[in-house]
Enzyme design. Structure first.
Site, PDB file in Angstrom:
ATOM      1  CB  SER A   1     -31.407  35.580 -21.400  1.00 60.26           C
ATOM      2  OG  SER A   1     -31.693  36.806 -22.001  1.00 60.26           O
TER       3      SER A   1
ATOM      4  CG  HIS B   1     -30.254  32.219 -17.597  1.00 57.58           C
ATOM      5  ND1 HIS B   1     -29.462  31.767 -18.621  1.00 57.58           N
ATOM      6  CD2 HIS B   1     -31.404  32.651 -18.174  1.00 57.58           C
ATOM      7  CE1 HIS B   1     -30.102  31.926 -19.756  1.00 57.58           C
ATOM      8  NE2 HIS B   1     -31.282  32.451 -19.514  1.00 57.58           N
TER       9      HIS B   1
ATOM     10  CD  GLU C   1     -26.366  29.420 -18.157  1.00 57.20           C
ATOM     11  OE1 GLU C   1     -25.664  28.871 -19.013  1.00 57.20           O
ATOM     12  OE2 GLU C   1     -26.862  30.545 -18.333  1.00 57.20           O
TER      13      GLU C   1
ATOM     14  CG  ASN D   1     -29.111  32.267 -23.710  1.00 59.01           C
ATOM     15  OD1 ASN D   1     -29.686  31.335 -24.257  1.00 59.01           O
ATOM     16  ND2 ASN D   1     -29.722  33.093 -22.881  1.00 59.01           N
TER      17      ASN D   1
END
Ligand code: 3HC
Length: 372
Positions: A130, A151, A163, A202
């Site tokens: 992450s 991701h 991603e 994130n």
């Protein structure tokens, strides 16, 4: 690219190994199996792998119950999934290996050493990390050119974004292959060309969740006000605390710790989040976080909205976007797109910032920095 080998053509891919049967691992295994691939899901014990399998059964039943897939499709999906506890058993015949184990560099290194031993020459390794550096991770495996970030977002079955992150050693072919694979499993890939801590979503989302916690911790606002402002003001599908529970407070704190290590003290997690981890109440996956899922009905009241909180949190997101753009990690339009697909936010946060006015947000940020 000394050890470059010809990787599989997408048409030839049939077998996918998923390492890790936790919250993300089992969700990823489900998505991949629904798309028609044969999946071997691996975790370190029979018990963990069984728990992950039961998670898949629960999710497929929900999808059937809601009319989103047929019973037949659910059964066929389950028939495509097997579980194992050894890495050799999971990957020795795999075309793609997806690593979704806990976010510890030492653990990942250990697993990659084992992966290296049994990985077929044609296969690629995709990490669901992450936030950790793809370049650094790839250096722990003997085939860094066949390694890339992939991701997913939680819950993988529901969130359309993936991603795709290129590390310094990722070959163009691998990056393209991973992008095609993301499409093949019905997701929308956003390419992240620069390996940067937290990638796109994130990097924006976890500081938002952290700021929400700081507001409560410093008694600048109540949880109900934040939940309402985030859901009805910023247009996220969930309140910030509800979302922390969904993501896993442990996962969010881990990302924040990493951002702090790589980018600076301002990303350090709020004690309110850390306390939850100490109590073991890390969110929905254990039945309790900020909410108790055995008894609470989450009821976010629109009248609790606070304009001050909305602007503050919008400023927090805009600040991270500016840093990503400045460092050329991604373009504004891709950032907005990633946030919409990865979090379900109604309007891209950059567009939202334009609507509020950059000058106003800048003023709010100056006030925050002056007071710290
Ligand atoms: N499989 C099947 N069903 C599921 C599920 C799953 N994995 N998870 C939840 N559901 C079910 C719920 O149990 C609920 O069923 P119920 O009504 O019987 O209780 C139902 O889905 C909810 O369905 P709704 O139609 O009411 O809600 P939506 O499907 O529209 O939305 C949601 C659910 C997709 C979770 C939505 O709330 C959402 O988008 N939330 C934001 C999540 C988010 O931001 N995720 C990204 C976090 S960041 C991240 O993951 C990165 C990582 O690295 C930290």
């Amino acid at each position: 690219m000394g050890n470059y080998k010809q990787i599989m053509e997408m048409e030839g891919v049939t077998k996918v190994a998923v390492l890790g049967a936790g919250n993300m691992g089992h969700g990823i295994a489900e998505v991949v199996a629904i798309a028609g691939f044969t999946v071997v899901m691996r975790d370190i014990t029979e018990e963990l792998v069984q728990k992950g399998y039961e998670g898949i059964v629960w999710s497929l039943n929900k999808l059937v119950e809601k009319g989103q897939i047929s019973e037949k499709k659910s059964k066929e999906t389950l028939d495509r999934i097997t579980t194992v506890v050894t890495i050799e058993g999971a990957i020795s015949d795999a075309d793609i290996v997806i690593e979704a184990i806990p976010e510890r560099m030492d653990l990942k290194r250990e697993v990659y050493k084992e992966v290296e031993k049994y990985l077929p020459d044609r296969a690629v390794v995709l990490s669901n990390t992450s936030s950790l550096s793809i370049t650094e991770l790839s250096e722990a495996i003997g085939c860094p050119d066949r390694f890339c970030g992939l991701h997913f977002f939680n819950p993988p079955i529901k969130m359309p974004l993936i991603e795709v992150i290129s590390g310094d050693h990722t070959s163009e072919e691998t990056f393209e292959f991973a992008t095609q694979f993301a499409k093949k499993i019905g997701k929308f890939p956003v390419n992240v060309y620069k390996d940067s801590p937290g990638f796109i979503v994130n990097r924006i989302l976890t500081p938002l969740l952290n700021e929400a916690a700081w507001i409560v911790y410093e008694k600048r606002g109540k949880i109900q006000e934040i939940e309402s402002s985030v859901k009805y003001g910023l247009g996220l599908p969930m309140g910030a605390f509800e979302l922390s529970d969904q993501v896993g407070i442990d996962v969010a704190v881990h990302v924040l710790e990493y951002l702090r290590e790589k980018l600076g003290e301002e990303y350090g997690p709020c004690p309110l989040l850390v306390e939850k981890i100490e109590e073991g109440n890390v969110g929905r996956k254990v039945g309790k976080g900020f909410y108790d899922y055995s008894k609470d009905v989450i009821d976010i009241q629109v009248e609790m909205r606070s304009e001050t909180i909305e602007i503050l949190l919008a400023a927090c997101m805009a600040n991270e976007i500016a840093k990503l753009v400045e460092k050329e990690v991604a373009e504004v339009k891709d950032i907005d797109q990633a946030m919409k697909l990865g979090t379900g936010i109604e309007k891209g946060p950059a567009k939202m910032a334009d609507g509020i006015g950059i000058g106003k947000l800048y003023q709010v940020l100056l006030e925050i920095y002056d007071s710290t």
